[in-house]
Write a protein that holds these residues in place. Structure first.
Motif, mmCIF file in Angstrom:
data_model
loop_
_atom_site.group_PDB
_atom_site.id
_atom_site.type_symbol
_atom_site.label_atom_id
_atom_site.label_comp_id
_atom_site.label_asym_id
_atom_site.label_seq_id
_atom_site.Cartn_x
_atom_site.Cartn_y
_atom_site.Cartn_z
ATOM 1 N N GLU A 62 27.407 16.439 41.047
ATOM 2 C CA GLU A 62 28.848 16.186 41.005
ATOM 3 C C GLU A 62 29.083 15.164 40.203
ATOM 4 O OE1 GLU A 62 29.890 15.457 45.079
ATOM 5 O OE2 GLU A 62 32.040 15.648 44.398
ATOM 6 N N LYS A 63 28.346 14.037 40.385
ATOM 7 C CA LYS A 63 28.740 12.767 39.690
ATOM 8 C C LYS A 63 28.586 12.861 38.120
ATOM 9 C CE LYS A 63 30.280 9.200 42.004
ATOM 10 N NZ LYS A 63 31.531 9.499 42.058
ATOM 11 N N VAL A 64 27.422 13.467 37.884
ATOM 12 C CA VAL A 64 27.018 13.624 36.112
ATOM 13 C C VAL A 64 28.072 14.607 35.656
ATOM 14 C CG1 VAL A 64 24.889 12.564 36.471
ATOM 15 C CG2 VAL A 64 25.232 14.948 36.544
ATOM 16 N N SER A 79 21.733 23.551 37.804
ATOM 17 C CA SER A 79 21.697 22.244 38.361
ATOM 18 C C SER A 79 20.971 22.197 40.091
ATOM 19 C CB SER A 79 23.033 21.614 38.709
ATOM 20 O OG SER A 79 23.683 22.399 39.678
ATOM 21 N N GLU A 80 20.659 23.480 40.207
ATOM 22 C CA GLU A 80 19.865 23.681 41.394
ATOM 23 C C GLU A 80 18.479 22.985 41.056
ATOM 24 O OE1 GLU A 80 18.962 27.611 43.039
ATOM 25 O OE2 GLU A 80 20.981 28.310 42.873
ATOM 26 N N PHE A 81 17.951 22.705 39.945
ATOM 27 C CA PHE A 81 16.784 21.982 39.769
ATOM 28 C C PHE A 81 16.989 20.551 40.030
ATOM 29 C CE2 PHE A 81 15.578 26.066 36.975
ATOM 30 C CZ PHE A 81 14.544 26.267 37.771
ATOM 31 N N VAL A 110 26.767 15.368 25.754
ATOM 32 C CA VAL A 110 25.912 14.319 26.550
ATOM 33 C C VAL A 110 24.832 14.831 27.292
ATOM 34 C CG1 VAL A 110 27.658 14.513 28.488
ATOM 35 C CG2 VAL A 110 26.345 12.472 28.255
ATOM 36 N N ALA A 111 23.573 14.238 27.400
ATOM 37 C CA ALA A 111 22.574 14.774 27.988
ATOM 38 C C ALA A 111 22.481 14.063 29.489
ATOM 39 C CB ALA A 111 21.333 14.308 27.439
ATOM 40 N N LEU A 112 22.528 14.772 30.585
ATOM 41 C CA LEU A 112 22.731 14.348 31.974
ATOM 42 C C LEU A 112 21.542 14.671 32.786
ATOM 43 C CD1 LEU A 112 26.369 15.598 32.272
ATOM 44 C CD2 LEU A 112 25.804 13.390 31.836
ATOM 45 N N PHE A 129 28.727 3.199 38.352
ATOM 46 C CA PHE A 129 28.813 3.663 37.042
ATOM 47 C C PHE A 129 27.453 4.404 36.483
ATOM 48 C CE2 PHE A 129 27.169 -0.581 37.614
ATOM 49 C CZ PHE A 129 25.823 -0.292 37.114
ATOM 50 N N LEU A 130 27.369 5.288 35.646
ATOM 51 C CA LEU A 130 26.363 6.047 35.479
ATOM 52 C C LEU A 130 25.380 5.178 34.606
ATOM 53 C CD1 LEU A 130 28.135 9.470 34.489
ATOM 54 C CD2 LEU A 130 26.907 8.770 36.587
ATOM 55 N N VAL A 131 24.107 5.760 34.544
ATOM 56 C CA VAL A 131 23.114 4.915 33.935
ATOM 57 C C VAL A 131 22.563 5.590 32.732
ATOM 58 C CG1 VAL A 131 20.804 3.734 34.204
ATOM 59 C CG2 VAL A 131 22.872 3.449 36.172
#
Ligand code: TXA
Ligand code: MG
Length: 325
Positions: A62-64, A79-81, A110-112, A129-131
């Motif tokens: 959810e965040k990414v 995203s289940e993984f 963007v790679a998440l 924040f994201l890292v």
């Protein structure tokens, strides 16, 4: 400095400093993804070309996903993984600020990733924040799989969050989700079989596209390479033949079969592909420290995790290739 203090790492990241953090694949060199100054420090520390995009890490799908747009349904299923050793490339939301364009090397994708590591998740969930974080090694050198490897690479000034040995040991599977169907750009421990089964699609469709112009480690000629020659062999007989004709001493050997040879001074025998992936980069680094003359590896069969390992072996040995793996 190696630390177990997560709060201190959150503070350092908040103020724009670099912090190395553990993940299940390899250690990352983290900086807040919304700060061009903090991101600049990553490129400087790594000697990395500025157009080489970074992976952005967060505590949940959810965040990414908040920094992406036009997310295809299949990406949501993938995203289940997560949390796990997989990165998804999505269209970046250029209108919002959680990921600055420097973090993506100026690309509008963007790679998440949501790493499958408790300490990493704890760190990420405490950050507002994201890292952004590439592997915590100098550009084109071997990725680190322990906190000490990171210190060996960058010195003791850098704050490194202790998280034990990375248990997977090879970098995440990277999947482009920019087209109608997913494409694997870098093999990892989430395999094409797992992906095709989850999505109920044909495995071969995951590789169809020509990916030559996409900037991804997998496309560079030399990468993940130790500073000494790596030779990869298809099977035991081939290696034995090489040893019988070769005069070099102080050789390092990693493989499934035990081999006794007077010129092998450092060896590790492994039992499974999982163990091989887990130990590979640490073995490379130890062979460097021991100043071995060559690293000799017998390739695993090219299925499942073996395919990801062979990809890394092929890159590590490309300067000194005897033959393709
Ligand atoms: O397991 C991993 O993925 C580790 C841990 C720390 O998460 N990270 C990692 O990062 O391996 P790095 O920077 O060493 O490799 C990331 C690769 C790079 O080769 C980069 O080119 C590719 O991901 N990449 C990142 N963003 C991309 C994008 N928007 N489009 C295409 N490739 C991208
Ligand atoms: Mg890397």
């Amino acid at each position: 400095m190696i630390t177990e203090n997560i709060a201190a790492c959150v503070d350092a990241l908040s103020s724009g400093e670099l912090v190395s953090f553990p993940t299940e694949t390899v250690y990352g060199l983290g900086a807040r993804a919304d700060s061009p100054e903090a991101i600049a420090r990553i490129f400087q520390a790594k000697d990395r070309p500025k157009d080489h995009p970074l992976i952005v890490h967060g505590p949940s799908a959810e965040k990414v996903f908040e920094c992406a747009i036009d997310i295809p349904m299949y990406a949501r299923v993938l995203s289940e993984f997560w949390p796990g050793p997989m990165s998804l490339i999505l269209k970046r939301d250029v209108s919002s600020g959680p990921v600055c364009s420097q973090a993506t090397g100026g690309q509008d994708s963007v790679a998440l990733r949501v790493p499958g590591h408790d300490i990493a998740l704890e760190l990420l969930s405490r950050c507002d924040f994201l890292v952004a974080g590439p592997s915590a090694n100098k550009f084109a050198h071997v990725s680190p799989t322990s906190a000490q490897h990171v210190i060996d690479e960058f010195g003791d000034e850098l704050l490194v969050l202790e998280g034990g040995e990375s248990y997977v040991g090879v970098e995440s599977t990277i999947i482009s989700c920019l087209g109608d169907t997913p494409k694997i750009l870098r093999k990892g421990s989430i395999t094409s079989v797992q992906i095709s089964e989850l999505l109920n699609i044909d495995e071969s469709s995951l590789y169809e596209e020509d990916i030559c112009d996409i900037k991804v480690s997998g496309n560079m000629k030399v990468h993940y390479a130790p500073r000494i020659p790596v030779f990869v062999f298809d099977h035991l007989e081939e290696l034995e033949m090489y040893l019988s004709e070769n005069e070099e001493s102080n050789l390092a050997y990693l493989g499934f079969n035990d081999i006794v040879d007077k010129n092998i001074s450092f060896k590790q025998i492994i039992q499974s592909n999982e163990e091989l992936a887990h130990k590979l980069y640490g073995f490379f680094r130890e062979a460097e420290d021991k100043e071995c003359s060559q690293i000799l590896v017998i390739a695993p069969s090219n299925i499942g995790l073996g395919a990801a390992i062979n990809d890394r072996l092929s890159k590590a040995s490309s300067e000194w290739r005897l033959k393709d793996v």
